[in-house]
Design a protein around this motif. Structure first.
Motif, PDB file in Angstrom:
ATOM      1  N   ILE A  31       0.819  -1.211   0.000  1.00 17.49           N
ATOM      2  CA  ILE A  31       0.000   0.000   0.000  1.00 17.49           C
ATOM      3  C   ILE A  31       0.851   1.257   0.000  1.00 17.49           C
ATOM      4  O   ILE A  31       0.572   2.220  -0.713  1.00 17.49           O
ATOM      5  N   LEU A  63      -2.863   2.532  -3.335  1.00 14.72           N
ATOM      6  CA  LEU A  63      -4.288   2.731  -3.582  1.00 14.72           C
ATOM      7  C   LEU A  63      -4.537   3.403  -4.927  1.00 14.72           C
ATOM      8  O   LEU A  63      -5.439   3.005  -5.673  1.00 14.72           O
ATOM      9  N   LEU A 108      -3.822   0.880  -7.554  1.00 19.39           N
ATOM     10  CA  LEU A 108      -4.870  -0.132  -7.584  1.00 19.39           C
ATOM     11  C   LEU A 108      -6.120   0.392  -8.279  1.00 19.39           C
ATOM     12  O   LEU A 108      -6.730  -0.305  -9.099  1.00 19.39           O
ATOM     13  N   GLU A 109      -6.494   1.626  -7.981  1.00 20.04           N
ATOM     14  CA  GLU A 109      -7.687   2.199  -8.595  1.00 20.04           C
ATOM     15  C   GLU A 109      -7.517   2.299 -10.112  1.00 20.04           C
ATOM     16  O   GLU A 109      -8.422   1.957 -10.876  1.00 20.04           O
ATOM     17  N   MET A 119      -3.233  -7.581  -1.389  1.00 15.02           N
ATOM     18  CA  MET A 119      -2.591  -6.414  -0.777  1.00 15.02           C
ATOM     19  C   MET A 119      -1.740  -6.822   0.417  1.00 15.02           C
ATOM     20  O   MET A 119      -2.068  -7.752   1.152  1.00 15.02           O
ATOM     21  N   SER A 130      -0.548  -5.311   3.992  1.00 20.43           N
ATOM     22  CA  SER A 130      -1.042  -4.285   4.903  1.00 20.43           C
ATOM     23  C   SER A 130      -0.249  -4.295   6.193  1.00 20.43           C
ATOM     24  O   SER A 130       0.269  -5.334   6.613  1.00 20.43           O
ATOM     25  N   THR A 160      -6.550  -0.685   4.051  1.00 23.99           N
ATOM     26  CA  THR A 160      -6.785  -2.014   3.482  1.00 23.99           C
ATOM     27  C   THR A 160      -8.242  -2.193   3.080  1.00 23.99           C
ATOM     28  O   THR A 160      -8.545  -2.737   2.005  1.00 23.99           O
ATOM     29  N   ALA A 211      -8.789  -0.552  -0.050  1.00 24.28           N
ATOM     30  CA  ALA A 211      -8.247  -1.348  -1.153  1.00 24.28           C
ATOM     31  C   ALA A 211      -9.225  -2.443  -1.570  1.00 24.28           C
ATOM     32  O   ALA A 211      -9.406  -2.712  -2.760  1.00 24.28           O
ATOM     33  N   ALA A 257      -9.291  -5.031  -4.711  1.00 26.29           N
ATOM     34  CA  ALA A 257      -8.360  -6.055  -4.247  1.00 26.29           C
ATOM     35  C   ALA A 257      -9.157  -7.237  -3.726  1.00 26.29           C
ATOM     36  O   ALA A 257     -10.212  -7.075  -3.112  1.00 26.29           O
TER      37      ALA A 257
END
Length: 348
Positions: free
Chosen positions: A56, A64, A67-68, A80, A82, A92, A95, A100
């Motif tokens: 992360i 994040l 990931l987006e 992920m 964390s 998390t 996410a 995720a």
């Protein structure tokens, strides 16, 4: 089939340890390791991995944001990494909202020893993530749900939900569709200690229900939802005319604490035909035997269908045991629970 894994982490040590764990698995191949999302982006194009492990907190672009972008443009199974902190829990959960599939927490001390100690858990999570259904995600703002009340014939009803991998978003989808005066709800989601409080607070903000982490000895009231705390089993008991929450430090069941089976078995005894239960997405078999016990006790039982499950493990086990009265897609489960609890769904 060999699972191709790409590791993305700014820590050279974590990249090395995860790489070792992956290379030790006969069904996995490490196709690359990236120190930041920009390198990862290029490696994804070159290697086409089946699973991405993603930290992360990284330089240049945080996990994040990456990931987006990834789930919008190139959806793929993501696991992920964390930190086991309150802030780490919040991030998390965000996410998981972004797409995720699952996460694991970094050990606080002795990073190499800690990761190697959990090598089997990490490998199992990678396998689970690789089998998950992943869909393109569009950004949606958090909004608190508002729905008119529904008339219920009886106040004796209780609702129960169990889930694992993919469950945080599935649980939210069910709770968002329940009316503010629905029967009391107990939820067991496989999640470590330190994360369930943040999960409950997030659900409290967006569902329109009163959601909290269970403390034990709480009375179930309409519109109230109690989440099993990490590392504690949640049970349903009865005191006179009231349903009461109970926490337990008993040994893990199906390798889990909290375990869905513990919750469902307790509901079979305490509520019988007055209970309505839904077993949602998740890997493994936890909850299937408990759901069968509930059905045998006269409860109405529901399993999420394969098409809408991120991982169709737990619901499949329930269906194979004939534990589910019906099998439904996720968007239909809340209405079915309300109907089974004696409420009208015409205003939902």
């Amino acid at each position: 089939m060999t699972i191709k894994v790409l590791v993305v982490d700014d820590s050279a040590l974590i990249r090395a340890v995860l790489g070792e764990i992956i290379r030790q698995q006969p069904d996995m191949e490490l196709v690359g390791a990236a120190a930041d999302p920009y390198i990862a982006r290029d490696l994804i194009s070159k290697t086409n991995p089946d699973v991405l492990t993603l930290d992360i907190e990284m330089p240049r672009m945080d996990g994040l944001e990456f990931l987006e972008r990834l789930m919008h443009g190139h959806p793929m199974p993501v696991l992920m990494l964390s930190s086991l902190t309150e802030a780490g829990a919040d991030v998390t959960l965000r996410a998981l909202e972004l797409g995720a599939v699952d996460f694991f927490t970094k050990p606080k001390l002795g990073l190499r020893e800690g990761l190697n100690e959990y090598a089997e858990v990490i490998a199992d999570k990678i396998r689970t993530v690789a089998s998950a259904k992943v869909q393109r995600r569009l950004r949606k703002p958090e909004t608190r749900s508002t729905r008119p009340p529904v008339q219920f014939v009886s106040t004796e009803r209780v609702l129960l939900i169990g889930a694992s991998t993919g469950g945080t978003e599935a649980i939210k989808a069910v709770l968002e569709r329940l009316p503010a005066n629905c029967p009391g709800v107990l939820v067991t989601q496989h999640m470590p200690a330190g994360f369930t409080r943040s999960f409950a607070e997030r659900l409290n903000r967006v569902t329109g229900l009163k959601v909290c982490e269970a403390q034990g000895n709480e009375r179930l009231l309409p519109g109230h939802v109690f989440i099993a705390p990490g590392d504690k089993h949640l049970k349903l008991t009865r005191s006179g005319a009231n349903y009461i929450t109970q926490l337990s430090d008993d040994a893990p069941v199906n390798r889990h604490r909290p375990a869905v089976d513990v919750l469902f078995h307790s509901a079979a005894l305490a509520a019988g035909k007055n209970a309505v239960a839904a077993l949602l997405t998740g890997m493994g078999k936890d909850g299937a035997d408990g759901l069968l016990a509930m059905r045998n006790a006269g409860a109405h039982t529901i399993a999420q269908d394969e098409a809408s499950s991120v991982v169709y493990g737990m619901p499949r086990e329930a269906v194979e045991r004939n534990a589910a009265c019906e099998q439904l897609p996720l968007p239909d489960i809340a209405a079915a629970m309300i109907r089974a609890a004696g409420g009208s769904t015409t205003r939902i």
